[in-house]
Write a protein that holds these residues in place. Structure first.
Motif, short mmCIF file in Angstrom:
data_model
loop_
_atom_site.label_atom_id
_atom_site.label_comp_id
_atom_site.label_asym_id
_atom_site.label_seq_id
_atom_site.Cartn_x
_atom_site.Cartn_y
_atom_site.Cartn_z
N CYS A 115 -3.06 34.76 -17.18
CA CYS A 115 -4.12 35.54 -16.56
C CYS A 115 -4.88 36.30 -17.65
N GLY A 129 -6.58 32.54 -13.92
CA GLY A 129 -7.55 33.44 -13.31
C GLY A 129 -7.76 34.69 -14.12
N ILE A 184 -8.03 39.04 -13.98
CA ILE A 184 -7.69 40.27 -13.27
C ILE A 184 -8.56 41.39 -13.81
N CYS A 198 -1.15 39.06 -11.00
CA CYS A 198 -1.10 37.87 -11.84
C CYS A 198 -0.14 36.84 -11.26
N LEU A 232 -1.80 35.23 -8.38
CA LEU A 232 -2.94 34.43 -8.79
C LEU A 232 -2.54 33.09 -9.36
N SER A 263 -9.46 31.76 -4.76
CA SER A 263 -8.97 33.02 -4.21
C SER A 263 -9.64 34.24 -4.84
N GLY A 309 -8.00 40.10 -8.43
CA GLY A 309 -7.64 38.85 -9.08
C GLY A 309 -8.60 37.76 -8.64
N SER A 368 -9.44 33.69 -9.10
CA SER A 368 -9.02 32.40 -9.65
C SER A 368 -10.17 31.80 -10.47
#
Length: 357
Positions: free
Chosen positions: A4, A89, A91, A108, A111, A117, A162, A164
């Motif tokens: 992440c 993804g 954050i 995280c 995710l 998402s 978060g 994606s």
């Protein structure tokens, strides 16, 4: 290594900022992008030292450009980097220390398992440490969001989110330069049919939220204007359609004066609605709801709604006229005002909604 990317927009960070970033690094986050959003010269040394860390990249705004612009610039930086773009993804974390590292880890973990998402770190606004202004602002905004967009969210202004990587382009160039950008993220997510999930996080407010750069007046106005923007467009088109409708209704009442009252009202309502609805459909399809559906995908359902509305309107006006004897045009204004709100929700959430995944 965590897959992440951490993005932190920050303006004039406090002394706890550097230890916080180092704590993220200690938890195996290897890609941390900090956006210095026009901080004062006294803070330059903080960013210079952080930029020396191999896990950290510092992007700098010469002047304060707002949280929304900082996030969008970070997203574009990620999308232009072939290595970063392969991560699970992004954050987003506020730079005021109000998001615990344990909650960042929680997002995280969520995710890494989900695509398409938008995850929201949700605070509990009933706790005693929450400033009354934050509690009131969130209550108003979440109720308005549910009313206008049909999605119930408990925390619409959370900065811990978060995203994606596959949907990051959807948020890289949308409207909003300051805090209204985060509201627009939610609107875009709903419009595109993305998966929205709320993840409970700790509710932390440091010194009654004094570190926040949120302007209660300016930023609140921007957020509410954005929330109502689509509805205002719908209102303007609907009001124009209403004037067309009521004018033709009166004209057809005059032309059909030889008929019985009941038949006259029903037929005049249907004919007037046929004229005004063509105007309404044409403008609503592309300008109000900006639907990506083809016309043949929406025309049948739209006119089905028009037919039902016209029938309900005609029958209601006739019934009320028989009951009260009030002039038909006045009754029609009252009945159609109620149908107006119902029609908006149906058109937005069913007829013109584009499901893009």
């Amino acid at each position: 290594m965590k897959n992440c990317i951490i993005v932190i927009p920050v303006l004039d960070p406090n002394d706890a900022f550097t230890p916080y970033v180092k704590q993220l690094i200690s938890e195996d986050f290897k890609s941390i992008i900090i956006v210095n959003d026009g901080s004062s010269n006294e803070k330059t040394q903080i960013f210079e030292k952080l930029d020396e860390l191999p896990e950290v990249t510092v992007l700098t705004h010469a002047v304060n450009m707002g949280k929304g612009r900082a996030l969008k610039n970070a997203f574009n930086y990620i999308l232009n980097d072939s290595d970063l773009a392969t991560q699970h993804g992004v954050i987003t974390v506020d730079g005021d220390g109000q998001h615990k590292v344990s909650d960042v880890l929680k997002l995280c973990s969520e995710l890494e398992e989900k695509s398409s998402s938008l995850l929201l770190g949700v605070r509990h606004f009933q706790e005693e440490n929450v400033p009354w202004t934050s509690r009131m602002g969130n209550t108003i905004t979440r109720h308005l969001f549910r009313l206008l967009y049909g999605k119930g969210l408990n925390d619409t202004q959370t900065g811990l989110r978060g995203i994606s990587t596959d949907v990051l382009p959807d948020f890289a160039a949308i409207e909003g330069e300051r805090y209204s950008y985060e509201t627009n993220m939610l609107i875009v997510a709903v419009h595109k049919g993305l998966r929205l999930k709320e993840v409970p996080i700790a509710t932390v407010y440091i010194e009654d939220n004094e570190e926040s750069h949120f302007n209660p007046v300016k930023d609140s106005i921007e957020i509410y204007v954005l929330l109502f923007k689509n509805f205002f467009k719908f209102m303007s088109v609907s009001f124009t359609s209403f004037l067309i409708d009521i004018s033709f209704f009166q004209l057809f009442l005059f032309i059909l004066g030889f008929m019985t009252v009941g038949r006259e009202i029903i037929i005049a309502t249907i004919l007037a609605r046929a004229v005004s609805s063509f105007f309404n459909f044409s403008i609503s399809h592309k300008w109000v709801f900006e639907s990506k559906k083809r016309w043949n995908q929406t025309l049948f359902s739209y006119y089905g709604l028009v037919a039902v509305q016209a029938l309900i309107s005609g029958v209601s006006v006739y019934w009320l006229f028989q009951l009260t004897g009030i002039k038909e045009v006045i009754l029609k204004v009252f009945v159609d005002a109620i149908l107006f709100m119902i029609s908006y929700r149906i058109q937005k959430l069913l007829i013109f909604k584009s499901h893009e995944k």
